[in-house]
Design a protein around this motif. Structure first.
Motif, PDB file in Angstrom:
ATOM      1  N   SER B  49       0.930  -1.175   0.047  1.00 40.13           N
ATOM      2  CA  SER B  49       0.049   0.001   0.069  1.00 40.13           C
ATOM      3  C   SER B  49       1.019   1.052  -0.247  1.00 40.13           C
ATOM      4  O   SER B  49       2.131   1.153  -0.098  1.00 40.13           O
ATOM      5  CB  SER B  49      -1.156  -0.005   1.405  1.00 40.13           C
ATOM      6  N   CYS B  50       0.394   2.483   0.122  1.00 39.18           N
ATOM      7  CA  CYS B  50       1.029   3.605   0.142  1.00 39.18           C
ATOM      8  C   CYS B  50       0.754   4.627   1.313  1.00 39.18           C
ATOM      9  O   CYS B  50      -0.560   4.376   1.806  1.00 39.18           O
ATOM     10  CB  CYS B  50       1.055   4.281  -1.212  1.00 39.18           C
ATOM     11  N   PRO B  51       1.271   5.390   1.688  1.00 40.19           N
ATOM     12  CA  PRO B  51       0.913   6.394   2.797  1.00 40.19           C
ATOM     13  C   PRO B  51      -0.413   7.065   2.602  1.00 40.19           C
ATOM     14  O   PRO B  51      -1.212   7.297   3.517  1.00 40.19           O
ATOM     15  CB  PRO B  51       2.148   7.387   3.068  1.00 40.19           C
ATOM     16  N   LEU B  54      -3.090   4.737   3.220  1.00 39.09           N
ATOM     17  CA  LEU B  54      -3.031   4.004   4.613  1.00 39.09           C
ATOM     18  C   LEU B  54      -3.508   5.291   5.593  1.00 39.09           C
ATOM     19  O   LEU B  54      -4.063   4.957   6.706  1.00 39.09           O
ATOM     20  CB  LEU B  54      -1.771   3.753   4.961  1.00 39.09           C
ATOM     21  N   GLN B 621       5.390  11.457  -2.369  1.00 41.24           N
ATOM     22  CA  GLN B 621       4.853  10.099  -2.037  1.00 41.24           C
ATOM     23  C   GLN B 621       3.604  10.560  -1.159  1.00 41.24           C
ATOM     24  O   GLN B 621       2.803   9.526  -0.882  1.00 41.24           O
ATOM     25  CB  GLN B 621       5.805   9.290  -1.140  1.00 41.24           C
ATOM     26  N   LEU B 622       3.522  11.630  -0.419  1.00 42.59           N
ATOM     27  CA  LEU B 622       2.524  12.029   0.481  1.00 42.59           C
ATOM     28  C   LEU B 622       1.261  12.892  -0.189  1.00 42.59           C
ATOM     29  O   LEU B 622       0.227  12.766   0.630  1.00 42.59           O
ATOM     30  CB  LEU B 622       3.350  12.887   1.706  1.00 42.59           C
TER      31      LEU B 622
END
Lengths: 112, 749
Positions: B49-51, B54, B621-622
């Motif tokens: 998954s990814c931040p 999540l 990424q965020l």
């Protein structure tokens, strides 16, 4: 003695923050509390090239996801890692495995 | 505590902020999603998954989320809205939009989308039902995001192509048909930072673990460039010269796949001649990359048996982005890498399902002949640019905003904005967009949170849904998937529900055969032989079976052309490196290089005044573009809008790490916090776009601080390429650093 640990094949950690948020969601930690933190290392090589590495670090808040273990699940950070560069297991097993990796770090960990 | 149920679904924004596709498991208790985890059984992400995913509970149940339709009651920009019922909201939109249609014609409302989320289907459904041909990625200069590359691929090779990371095969890396790519050129992207265009970024890293070597084409140093076999640090915007230089090396040294070229490539001699205009010494001079590095990388790529190119948005943002894409397509074509295992595989919608119709017959059937006529005659940009007219149904964004300002050749009076924070996000020359959009008589915005666009412009805000709250479907490459609603938040409706209801009001006849969006989904899914329910029973996704949507060697097997003959879906049946479609569209049929409009070479005087090349538009990424700054778990890890500055440059400008400064050019200045780093060269700086501050005052004049932080204010326009696609200067604008007065620096710090 530390029975369990997490082996990090850190050459493949891309610094994506997934483990950090996975941990916060799992434990419902508010901002400021983190069971795992990733640090970036930027350095130059002798030939002038720039290298960028990352290293996840388990804090005192890490409980190795005990409640997940009870259900046969891996710790949330390990499960969600986007490069599968983290492995949870017995420190004895992981020590042997670490020796087969060119760049790895073993975090032994006894939850407080 | 109630019972916790676990449901599989497919992520596609809103929520995660991405192009989606991964399998996720929703943990639901008493009607509320309490947790989300990756689905181990889904081949796309295999449990990962990814931040952004999540952190989804913080997004869905955020205190600032809009959960009821809101109608503006104060002046535009006052931030004064009142909740109203959906019935009243639909009535309000219907009345205002019908008034505009009656007085000015349906083309006088534009339908603006951003990116991410299943938006193409519902927004075109509404626009066309209303009768407007002006469906647009408003603000995105030159529509410089994938569309230029898609158009180039369609024109040159008749189909789209992607790096083969086994994503079309159910057992993935274990499938015996698949082979590990020897080499992947990662061109203008850092894949671990996100999942571009139905591609899980970390697949490239998976391949690296299996032995794939990387050639990085990137001005910056990243995690991936520091692990690549060759890293060519080209000057931003010079990608076209680089591709032509590599073609020249390959063709002059005879490294092309001669057998493949003889059988399947049209125009190789002409390409050879054109490439010869780009000797490696000249390319070295243009790109700033030493000649021997270019030669070695070209050989390394050409000598690999299985190689591909994974590319990013900087290609679209080159001047003449469609020509740069053409050159890069030639690289993977002449080396014989198309549709082989571990090469550049052809990518088609799974099971030949599309989320919206685009054939003329289907459009007439659904919306009537008048709409189809209007798509050709009234669509903004279709007259000016033949490629815009002939590839995809979108209006040209730079021309749309100019027309809103001038009212020529016909007035634009309204905007339906859905999934697009135009002012806080993609709009180059943001201030001009602000002024032009302020002139509109009617603006509806469909979104999940207030942002600078809702605050500055909206007469009404309609609350949309995240993916756990919606039914939808997805056929973007593979697998074919459904998204199944599991929870409800407030009174939010899905984009499909909102647009379906209004479309019914504007086009009762054309839409009468469907009583609900679900009935429409089932019709779209029909080519797969499955209904939504069938898909649900099958677990929510299906990989393509052998046929046009599954690799490999489809050109040999006659699976690509409508006539069923072997070959590619082009007029000649071959890959047209000499491109007849470009010729038809009055474009150069061979690739060429254009220097960026602002650069040390094209504008030396401007460069003296503004000596730094500013790179914007990278992925975090965020965050996803202008989304997610208000999500605590994400903002914690990247709290401030930073600018990357090389240590030598920092010394020249006398700025310290962590200092707040301005980035400045003739268009304005924005605030940034300095990060001193060797990620960038001394001649370049890098900063993220999409910054505004949800925690600040939203009402005008502040608009969540958008005028302090929106970096696209510095990006000029219009800058579209000769084809109408590509050319937004998001990677090549010249700026300088300016120190703040002491008080300002302290106040921000």
């Amino acid at each position: 003695m530390a029975k369990y640990g997490i082996l990090i094949d850190y050459d493949f950690c891309t610094g994506c923050h997934t483990c950090e948020v996975a941990c916060q969601q799992e434990h419902n930690y508010p901002v400021g509390l983190n069971g795992i933190k990733v640090t970036e290392y930027e350095y130059q090589l002798a030939n002038g090239k720039v290298k960028i590495d990352y290293m996840p670090f388990l804090t005192d808040l890490c409980d190795l996801c005990m409640s997940r273990q009870a259900e046969g699940e891996r710790p949330s950070c390990v499960k969600h890692c986007q490069t599968a560069c983290m492995k949870f297991g017995l420190t004895t097993d992981l020590t042997a495995e670490a020796a087969t990796r060119p760049r790895a770090a073993l975090h032994t960990h006894v939850p407080k | 505590m109630g019972k916790v149920d676990v449901y599989p679904t497919i992520a596609w924004s809103a929520g995660a902020g991405c192009h989606g596709g991964c399998g996720q498991k929703l943990f639901v208790e008493d009607g509320k999603m309490i947790k989300i985890e990756g689905d181990e059984n889904h081949p796309f992400n295999q449990g990962r998954s990814c931040p952004r995913v999540l952190a989804l509970t913080q997004y869905m149940y955020h205190e600032d989320r809009i959960t009821q339709p809101m109608k503006r009651v104060g002046e535009r920009g006052s931030g004064k809205f009142e909740p109203i019922s959906w019935d009243d909201a639909f009535d309000f939109c219907e009345t205002r939009m019908k008034d505009i249609k009656e007085e000015y014609g349906p083309e006088s409302i534009v339908f603006a989308q951003g990116t991410g989320r299943d938006i193409g289907g519902p927004i075109s459904f509404l626009a066309y039902s209303y009768g407007s041909p002006n469906w647009v990625q408003l603000g995105l200069s030159g529509q410089s995001c994938y569309t230029p590359r898609l158009g180039a691929m369609k024109a040159v090779q008749g189909d789209f192509g992607v790096s083969d990371c086994s994503q079309f095969l159910e057992t993935r890396y274990d499938d015996p048909e698949w082979e590990v790519p020897e080499v992947i050129i990662v061109w203008g992207q850092h894949p671990p930072n996100g999942c571009p265009d139905a591609f899980f970024g970390h697949w490239i890293v998976d391949c690296m673990k299996l032995g794939t070597k990387i050639i990085s084409m990137d001005p910056r140093n990243t995690w991936m460039t520091s692990r690549s076999e060759h890293h060519l640090k080209l000057r931003p915007g010079t990608d076209g010269a680089m591709a032509l230089g590599m073609l020249n090396v390959i063709l002059s040294e005879g490294l092309e796949d001669k057998e493949f070229c003889a059988k399947w490539v049209h125009g190789l001699d002409e390409l050879r001649e054109r490439a010869a205009e780009y000797p490696v010494e000249r390319v070295a001079q243009i790109t700033g990359v030493p000649a021997e590095e270019i030669t070695e990388a070209a050989r390394f790529f050409a000598n690999a048996k299985r190689a591909s190119i994974h590319w990013g948005v900087p290609i679209d943002m080159c001047p003449d982005g469609t020509s740069v894409a053409h050159a890069i397509i030639c690289l993977w074509s002449i080396t014989g890498n198309i549709d082989i295992p571990g090469g550049q595989v052809i990518a088609r919608p799974s099971h030949e399902v599309s989320s919206y119709p685009y054939s003329t017959e289907a459009l007439i059937d659904l919306y009537g002949e008048e709409l189809v006529k209007t798509l050709t005659e009234k669509r903004i940009g279709a007259d000016e640019y033949k490629m815009v007219k002939n590839f995809r149904g979108w209006a040209q964004p730079d021309m749309v905003i100019d027309q809103i300002m001038t009212g020529e050749p016909y007035p634009i009076k309204g905007a339906w904005i859905q999934t697009a924070n135009v002012l806080g996000g993609q709009a180059a020359r943001t201030n001009f967009h602000y002024e032009a959009l302020k002139k509109l008589e009617f603006v509806a915005v469909v979104d999940l949170f207030h942002n600078p666009t809702t605050m500055a412009l909206a007469d009404i805000v309609l609350p949309s849904s995240t993916f756990p709250e919606k039914d939808s479907f997805r056929s973007w490459w593979a697998p074919l998937s459904i998204i199944k609603k599991r929870v409800q938040v407030g009174d939010c409706k899905t984009d499909w529900e909102i647009n379906f209801e209004l479309a019914k009001r504007f086009n009762p006849e054309g839409t009468q055969r469907w009583g609900s969006p679900m009935e429409y989904f089932n019709e779209r899914l029909a080519p797969s032989g499955k209904t939504f329910k069938d898909m649900e029973d099958a677990g929510g996704w299906l990989m393509p079976e052998d046929g046009p949507a599954k690799p490999y060697n489809r050109h040999e097997r006659g699976l690509l052309r409508p006539d069923g003959k072997p070959g590619f879906n082009t007029p000649s049946g071959k890959i047209e490196v000499y491109c007849s479609a470009y010729e038809d569209w009055d474009l150069d049929p061979l690739p060429f290089y254009t220097e960026p409009p602002q650069s040390p070479i094209s504008t030396p005087e401007l460069h003296e005044k503004y000596p730094l090349i500013m790179i914007t538009g990278a992925r975090s990424q965020l965050y996803f573009h202008s989304e997610l700054r208000g999500i605590p778990w994400l903002r914690e890890k990247e709290p401030d809008p930073t600018v990357e500055v090389h240590p030598d440059t920092a010394a020249d400008y006398d700025v310290y790490d962590g200092e707040w400064i301005y980035l400045k050019n003739d268009l304005g200045k924005v605030k940034r916090k300095v990060t001193i780093t060797r990620r960038v060269k001394p001649s370049e700086i890098q900063t993220l776009h999409g910054w505004w501050m949800p925690e600040q005052e939203g009402a005008e004049p502040n608009l969540f601080g958008v005028w302090d932080y929106q970096v696209n204010q510095l990006v000029p326009g219009p800058q579209e390429s000769k084809s109408g696609f590509g050319g937004g200067q998001y990677k090549t604008t010249l700026v300088t650093l300016e120190k703040m007065e002491k008080e300002g620096a302290a106040a921000n710090g």
